[in-house]
Write a protein that holds these residues in place. Structure first.
Motif, short mmCIF file in Angstrom:
data_model
loop_
_atom_site.label_atom_id
_atom_site.label_comp_id
_atom_site.label_asym_id
_atom_site.label_seq_id
_atom_site.Cartn_x
_atom_site.Cartn_y
_atom_site.Cartn_z
N LYS A 1 -35.70 -18.46 12.46
CA LYS A 1 -35.60 -19.33 13.63
C LYS A 1 -35.97 -20.75 13.21
O LYS A 1 -36.50 -20.99 12.12
N PRO B 1 -31.25 -17.12 20.70
CA PRO B 1 -30.67 -16.55 19.47
C PRO B 1 -31.37 -17.09 18.22
O PRO B 1 -31.83 -18.23 18.19
N ASN B 2 -31.45 -16.25 17.22
CA ASN B 2 -31.97 -16.65 15.91
C ASN B 2 -30.81 -16.69 14.92
O ASN B 2 -29.64 -16.57 15.30
N TYR B 3 -31.12 -16.84 13.65
CA TYR B 3 -30.14 -16.67 12.58
C TYR B 3 -30.49 -15.42 11.80
O TYR B 3 -31.66 -15.04 11.70
N ARG C 1 -24.85 -22.17 16.01
CA ARG C 1 -25.74 -21.66 17.05
C ARG C 1 -26.05 -22.80 17.99
O ARG C 1 -26.57 -23.83 17.58
N LYS C 2 -25.66 -22.64 19.26
CA LYS C 2 -25.84 -23.69 20.26
C LYS C 2 -25.18 -24.98 19.78
O LYS C 2 -23.98 -25.02 19.58
N PRO D 1 -25.38 -16.13 13.70
CA PRO D 1 -26.31 -16.11 14.84
C PRO D 1 -26.62 -14.67 15.21
O PRO D 1 -25.77 -13.78 15.08
N TYR D 2 -27.84 -14.43 15.68
CA TYR D 2 -28.27 -13.04 15.90
C TYR D 2 -29.22 -12.95 17.07
O TYR D 2 -30.10 -13.80 17.25
N THR D 3 -29.03 -11.92 17.89
CA THR D 3 -29.95 -11.61 18.98
C THR D 3 -30.31 -10.13 18.89
O THR D 3 -29.45 -9.28 18.70
#
Length: 386
Positions: free
Chosen positions: A87, A69-71, A326-327, A366-368
């Protein structure tokens, strides 16, 4: 290469032909390619187009994307809907302009899941003096920034006061429901709830909200919510205090509501996040300038575990605009700084962007990337519903 007449023709690679013939191998290779390239690859051949559009491939691509995942940063600038994919420690990968939303003002980003975003905006309408005023209700859009697709949901029931919404996904990755809380009469504090289903494409009322005593103070605190493992979570206000959270309202995809108690001493500077698949609470305290991170391991119980407690490197807690996770890291946005807190080693990192994010209400989520359709209907399901 061989010749036919005077024109040379390159013979197709036997090895690549074998790859294309084994579609599972081809799908595994293509599923790791960025969406922008996949959209271009659809024009390579009918086989590639059919493969990339198949539900099996879309699910496979999402599975790989979810592992990294990124932001996504949304600076919230009127009339300019630009999203920034980021990222690592502040590295901007891509600037994305959301097509179809260029002339929509006051567009707010609420949530991100499986590559789909939910935006709302309060539209302008002329009043009796022909001056533009805001409506108390808003438009709801589901967007996929990777495919540039935007889907405007149909209007819900009229509301006489400001409403709250939340988006839940499932049981299939591309299906979703939007829960909408509204007030049908201006002289009443009754709260009604209706649900939009991507499968039916319409709203369905479920009547009075029965999770707690009826009253305006028990409506969720706005539309900011978090979706974790099949459930939506909102803050409910403390009785007699419409700013400070008093409890949490949850609802699952089967439409079961529940109220969850909060840890003691939660302030108005509190945020709900998804931390490694668990509902978590990030609370910043005014006097001590300390942040506490709590984790709820079992959503059926109100037993919170304090994950960590640390000092914050900013002086004014009132300046906190948004918090996301994120994580094992938490992203803080203040009026002056972009900061990431690492829970593993307790370190803070201030991000320095080349782009100037001057904004009113910046959001980071968070974004995928995914190929999921915004209307929540995929492949043969679309044909069946039609």
């Amino acid at each position: 290469m061989f010749e036919t007449g005077s024109k040379p023709i390159r013979k197709r690679s036997d090895a690549w032909y074998e790859v294309e013939s084994a579609e599972d191998i081809l799908a595994d290779i293509l599923s790791r390619v960025p969406i922008k390239s996949l959209l271009a690859f659809k024009s390579v051949s009918k086989q590639w187009r059919r493969l990339i559009q198949s539900s099996t491939f879309i699910k496979l691509q999402l599975r790989w994307s979810l592992e990294k995942p990124n932001y996504l940063i949304y600076p919230y600038m009127d009339g300019l809907v630009n999203l920034y994919k980021m990222k690592g420690k502040g590295e901007i990968i891509e600037k994305i302009s959301l097509f179809g939303c260029e002339d929509i003002y006051s567009l707010s980003l609420l949530c991100s899941c499986n590559g789909l975003l939910c935006f709302i905006n309060y539209p302008f309408v002329p009043d009796s003096n022909r001056e533009l005023v805001y409506l108390i209700d808003f438009d709801i859009r589901i967007c996929n920034p990777a495919t540039r697709e935007v889907y405007l949901l149909p209007k819900g029931s009229p509301s006489e006061k400001k409403i709250s919404i939340g988006v839940a996904f499932g049981p299939k990755p591309w299906e979703y429901k939007v829960f909408r809380f509204f007030h049908p009469k201006y002289d009443s504090d009754d709260i009604k709830c209706e649900i939009y289903s991507s499968i039916t494409g319409s709203w369905r009322g479920i009547g009075d909200v029965q999770y707690c005593p009826i009253g305006i103070l028990y409506c969720p605190l706005g539309s900011n919510h978090v979706y974790v493992n099949g459930k939506i979570y909102w803050f409910l206000p403390e009785e007699g205090d419409i700013i400070t959270p008093g409890s949490i309202l949850s609802v699952d995809i089967e439409e079961n509501f529940k109220v969850i108690s909060l840890p003691d001493e939660v302030t108005a500077h509190a945020f709900l996040v998804d931390l490694e698949g668990f509902l978590s609470l990030v609370a910043v305290y005014d006097d001590d300038q300390v942040v506490d991170v709590w984790i709820l391991h079992d959503s059926n119980e109100s037993n919170w575990e304090k994950k960590c407690s640390d000092y914050v490197p900013f002086s004014c807690v009132d300046s906190i605009n948004f918090v996301a996770a994120r994580k094992t890291e938490i992203f803080f946005i203040t009026s002056d700084q972009y900061l990431i807190y690492n829970l593993d080693d307790g370190t803070w990192t201030e991000l320095d962007f080349e782009d100037d994010f001057e904004s009113n209400l910046p959001v980071v989520l968070p974004y995928t990337e995914s190929l999921l359709p915004c209307n929540g209907i995929l492949g043969s399901e679309r044909e069946h519903n039609n």
